[in-house]
Design a protein around this motif. Structure first.
Motif: not given
Length: 160
Positions: A24-28, A53, A55, A148
């Motif tokens: 899954a790729v981080a989103g927030n 949120g 990666e 991030s």
């Protein structure tokens, strides 16, 4: 013709399986407000945090910072403050940082400890007297993930 359709269907299913198996790729990226706090332990400020949120497996640099007002005074050999004490108050922005790997769920749970300047570095006392830290006040506490970009400001003042 049905063999061709079957091969296309198998190929499409395999492609979906490969894409679905990707991490899954981080989103927030963000700090969890009710899991991020600070407390005074002696004269040090311990900042506990939780960030989500991210990666999975990413490596993040987190910095906790605060405004510090620390008061130091000279104490004589009898453990008393002389009637005309030599003292100083240092006001500065202090921080602590660390590097934390994100877990498979894209979260980091960590702690950083901010410490005041040691008394013997803050104040030079006359012979027979020892520099001592008398009080600290931490305010404007922030936590930032410089990797991030996540940021949170904590409410409150912490003093001893």
């Amino acid at each position: 013709m049905s063999i061709r359709r079957a091969l296309v269907a198998i190929g499409a299913a395999a492609a979906l399986a490969i894409v679905g198996a990707a991490p899954a790729v981080a989103g927030n990226p963000h700090f969890i407000k009710n899991a991020t706090d600070a407390s005074l332990v002696g004269t040090s400020l311990v900042v506990d945090f939780k960030e989500a949120g991210l990666e999975s497996g990413s490596v993040e640099t987190v910095v906790a910072s605060a405004d510090l007002s620390a008061t130091y005074s000279c104490v004589n050999g009898g453990n008393n403050v002389p009637s005309d004490p030599k003292k100083t108050t240092i006001d500065s922005r202090v921080s602590a940082s660390g590097v934390f790997p994100a877990a498979k769920n894209g979260q980091i749970v960590g702690s950083l400890t901010i410490v005041p300047t040691p008394a013997d570095q803050a104040l030079d006392c006359p012979p027979g007297q020892t520099a001592t830290l008398f009080s600290v006040v931490y305010s404007n506490v922030t936590v930032e993930d410089t990797t991030s970009g996540a940021f949170i400001a904590l409410k409150g003042t912490f003093s001893s």
